[in-house]
Structure formats: C-alpha cells, structure tokens
Design a protein around this motif. Structure first.
Motif, mmCIF file in Angstrom:
data_model
loop_
_atom_site.group_PDB
_atom_site.id
_atom_site.type_symbol
_atom_site.label_atom_id
_atom_site.label_comp_id
_atom_site.label_asym_id
_atom_site.label_seq_id
_atom_site.Cartn_x
_atom_site.Cartn_y
_atom_site.Cartn_z
ATOM 1 N N MET A 1 0.963 -1.346 0.082
ATOM 2 C CA MET A 1 0.155 0.018 0.077
ATOM 3 C C MET A 1 0.747 1.240 0.104
ATOM 4 O O MET A 1 1.917 1.316 0.918
ATOM 5 N N ILE A 2 0.655 2.114 -0.792
ATOM 6 C CA ILE A 2 1.403 3.458 -0.783
ATOM 7 C C ILE A 2 0.289 4.570 -0.286
ATOM 8 O O ILE A 2 -0.765 4.913 -0.818
ATOM 9 N N ARG A 3 0.669 5.084 0.935
ATOM 10 C CA ARG A 3 -0.162 5.955 1.651
ATOM 11 C C ARG A 3 -0.147 7.405 0.815
ATOM 12 O O ARG A 3 0.675 7.805 0.478
ATOM 13 N N CYS A 4 -1.562 8.034 0.674
ATOM 14 C CA CYS A 4 -1.600 9.101 -0.353
ATOM 15 C C CYS A 4 -2.597 10.052 0.439
ATOM 16 O O CYS A 4 -3.630 9.524 1.141
ATOM 17 N N VAL A 5 -2.135 11.417 0.750
ATOM 18 C CA VAL A 5 -3.155 12.150 1.302
ATOM 19 C C VAL A 5 -3.445 13.228 0.383
ATOM 20 O O VAL A 5 -2.793 13.888 -0.378
ATOM 21 N N ARG A 6 -4.721 13.323 0.288
ATOM 22 C CA ARG A 6 -5.543 14.314 -0.608
ATOM 23 C C ARG A 6 -5.664 15.827 -0.178
ATOM 24 O O ARG A 6 -6.201 15.588 0.986
ATOM 25 N N LEU A 7 -5.296 16.775 -0.496
ATOM 26 C CA LEU A 7 -5.414 18.204 -0.041
ATOM 27 C C LEU A 7 -6.211 18.700 -1.156
ATOM 28 O O LEU A 7 -5.696 19.152 -2.281
ATOM 29 N N PHE A 8 -7.418 19.056 -0.997
ATOM 30 C CA PHE A 8 -8.284 19.683 -1.937
ATOM 31 C C PHE A 8 -9.214 21.025 -1.302
ATOM 32 O O PHE A 8 -9.399 21.076 -0.398
ATOM 33 N N THR A 9 -9.511 21.703 -2.391
ATOM 34 C CA THR A 9 -10.512 22.683 -1.993
ATOM 35 C C THR A 9 -12.053 22.317 -1.803
ATOM 36 O O THR A 9 -12.586 21.790 -2.962
ATOM 37 N N GLY A 10 -12.805 22.439 -0.794
ATOM 38 C CA GLY A 10 -14.144 21.957 -0.765
ATOM 39 C C GLY A 10 -15.005 23.195 -1.240
ATOM 40 O O GLY A 10 -14.600 24.447 -1.667
ATOM 41 N N ALA A 11 -16.449 22.970 -1.447
ATOM 42 C CA ALA A 11 -17.192 24.107 -1.643
ATOM 43 C C ALA A 11 -17.199 25.319 -0.976
ATOM 44 O O ALA A 11 -17.627 26.318 -1.372
ATOM 45 N N HIS B 1 -9.206 21.022 2.563
ATOM 46 C CA HIS B 1 -9.324 20.104 3.295
ATOM 47 C C HIS B 1 -8.662 18.796 3.072
ATOM 48 O O HIS B 1 -7.972 18.655 1.728
ATOM 49 N N VAL B 2 -8.716 17.756 3.895
ATOM 50 C CA VAL B 2 -7.599 16.408 4.052
ATOM 51 C C VAL B 2 -8.750 15.091 3.839
ATOM 52 O O VAL B 2 -9.597 15.078 4.576
ATOM 53 N N GLN B 3 -8.252 14.447 2.826
ATOM 54 C CA GLN B 3 -8.567 13.214 2.877
ATOM 55 C C GLN B 3 -7.335 12.219 2.952
ATOM 56 O O GLN B 3 -6.500 12.205 2.106
ATOM 57 N N ILE B 4 -7.521 11.080 3.952
ATOM 58 C CA ILE B 4 -6.384 10.210 4.004
ATOM 59 C C ILE B 4 -6.743 9.015 3.211
ATOM 60 O O ILE B 4 -7.891 8.521 3.278
ATOM 61 N N GLY B 5 -6.097 8.375 2.199
ATOM 62 C CA GLY B 5 -6.093 7.132 1.738
ATOM 63 C C GLY B 5 -4.949 6.487 1.094
ATOM 64 O O GLY B 5 -3.787 6.394 1.889
ATOM 65 N N ARG B 6 -5.196 5.979 -0.087
ATOM 66 C CA ARG B 6 -3.873 5.390 -0.686
ATOM 67 C C ARG B 6 -4.246 5.303 -2.382
ATOM 68 O O ARG B 6 -5.054 5.823 -2.564
ATOM 69 N N LEU B 7 -3.037 5.127 -2.899
ATOM 70 C CA LEU B 7 -2.957 5.050 -4.244
ATOM 71 C C LEU B 7 -3.465 3.430 -4.690
ATOM 72 O O LEU B 7 -3.152 2.550 -3.886
ATOM 73 N N ASP B 8 -4.422 3.531 -5.641
ATOM 74 C CA ASP B 8 -5.242 2.067 -6.075
ATOM 75 C C ASP B 8 -3.942 1.418 -6.732
ATOM 76 O O ASP B 8 -3.684 1.846 -7.851
ATOM 77 N N LEU B 9 -3.537 0.194 -6.391
ATOM 78 C CA LEU B 9 -2.590 -0.691 -7.000
ATOM 79 C C LEU B 9 -3.095 -1.904 -7.458
ATOM 80 O O LEU B 9 -3.988 -2.504 -6.736
ATOM 81 N N ALA B 10 -3.076 -2.445 -8.587
ATOM 82 C CA ALA B 10 -3.470 -3.690 -9.116
ATOM 83 C C ALA B 10 -2.176 -4.619 -9.596
ATOM 84 O O ALA B 10 -1.252 -4.029 -9.615
ATOM 85 N N PRO B 11 -2.461 -5.879 -9.518
ATOM 86 C CA PRO B 11 -1.433 -6.817 -9.872
ATOM 87 C C PRO B 11 -0.913 -6.454 -11.387
ATOM 88 O O PRO B 11 -1.609 -6.288 -12.429
ATOM 89 N N GLY B 12 0.353 -6.456 -11.411
ATOM 90 C CA GLY B 12 1.254 -6.172 -12.805
ATOM 91 C C GLY B 12 2.133 -7.197 -12.907
ATOM 92 O O GLY B 12 2.036 -8.362 -12.686
ATOM 93 N N ARG B 13 3.034 -6.734 -13.943
ATOM 94 C CA ARG B 13 4.112 -7.866 -14.152
ATOM 95 C C ARG B 13 4.995 -7.747 -13.013
ATOM 96 O O ARG B 13 5.060 -7.046 -12.207
ATOM 97 N N ASN B 14 5.611 -9.114 -13.259
ATOM 98 C CA ASN B 14 6.601 -9.483 -12.092
ATOM 99 C C ASN B 14 6.108 -9.713 -10.793
ATOM 100 O O ASN B 14 6.829 -9.323 -9.634
#
Length: 127
Positions: free
Chosen positions: A1-11, A16-29
């Motif tokens: 899992m790669i932790r990712c924090v999104r910093l965005f402008t709300g309405a 504002h802050v959202q804590i999450g991750r980058l979505d990863l899927a099976p790849g080569r190797n």
C-alpha cells in the motif's frame, strides 16, 4: 500500500484533507502498479531542517513524493496530518484558503514534485 493524502478545496473555499492510498493492481513480475498518469514535468527539491512555509495554496495540481523528512500540515480549519518518507501528497487545493507546513525532526525535506497533466485521473482511494 502506498499512503496518499489528498489536499483539496471544498465547496466552502477551504482546504480539506482526505487520507487514503493509491489504488494498485497486480502487474508484471508480481508487482502492484497504478494506472499510468501523464505529467507535464518533474522536479526534485530539498528544504533544510527546521523549514516551514506559511499559508499558501498549491501552485498547480501535483503529486509530491516525500523521500526524506517528516512534515506536519495544517489547514485553516485546523485539520492536520503528517507526511513521512514514502508518503504521497495529492495537492489539489490550488485555490481557496490554503494550508501551511513545518518540518519536524532532524532531517531535511527531500521530495519529488510531479506536475499532473490537465485532466489526468489519480487513482486515489479514500480510507
């Protein structure tokens, strides 16, 4: 899992802050990989130990990959989060009230800025 924090402008015009991750899927190797994300340019930067930056917005929509250093970010609504080495910041608060940060600990902040191409989708998944 790669932790990712999104910093965005709300309405409300605030950052504002959202804590999450980058979505990863099976790849080569047997690696996990994200979808490809187009960028316009990449730079590296270093801020000395004890560095700080007062209230500002992100200059462009970008990913910021922390290589070294620990930072504490704060929004004007007192939302707070910490970035550690290996974390990715998705900086999307290019307008509004902005954020500030300060370095903690003894290490400089070494990071890579990846300026995202217009309209690119980032595979961010909120926790």
């Amino acid at each position: 899992m790669i932790r990712c924090v999104r910093l965005f402008t709300g309405a409300d015009g605030g950052s504002h802050v959202q804590i999450g991750r980058l979505d990863l899927a099976p790849g080569r190797n047997d690696d996990l990989v994200s979808t490809a994300m187009a960028s316009s340019h990449v730079t590296a930067e270093e801020t000395a130990t004890g560095g700080t930056l007062a209230w500002h917005t992100a200059p462009v929509r970008q990913l910021v990959v922390t290589l070294a250093g620990t930072l504490v970010f704060t929004t004007r609504d007192d939302e707070e989060f910490t970035l550690n080495p290996g974390d990715v910041l998705l900086a999307e608060d290019t307008v509004g009230s902005g954020h500030q940060w300060h370095l903690v600990g003894d290490d400089p902040w070494r990071r890579i800025y990846i300026v995202l191409a217009d309209g690119v989708e980032v595979p961010f998944v909120a926790d």
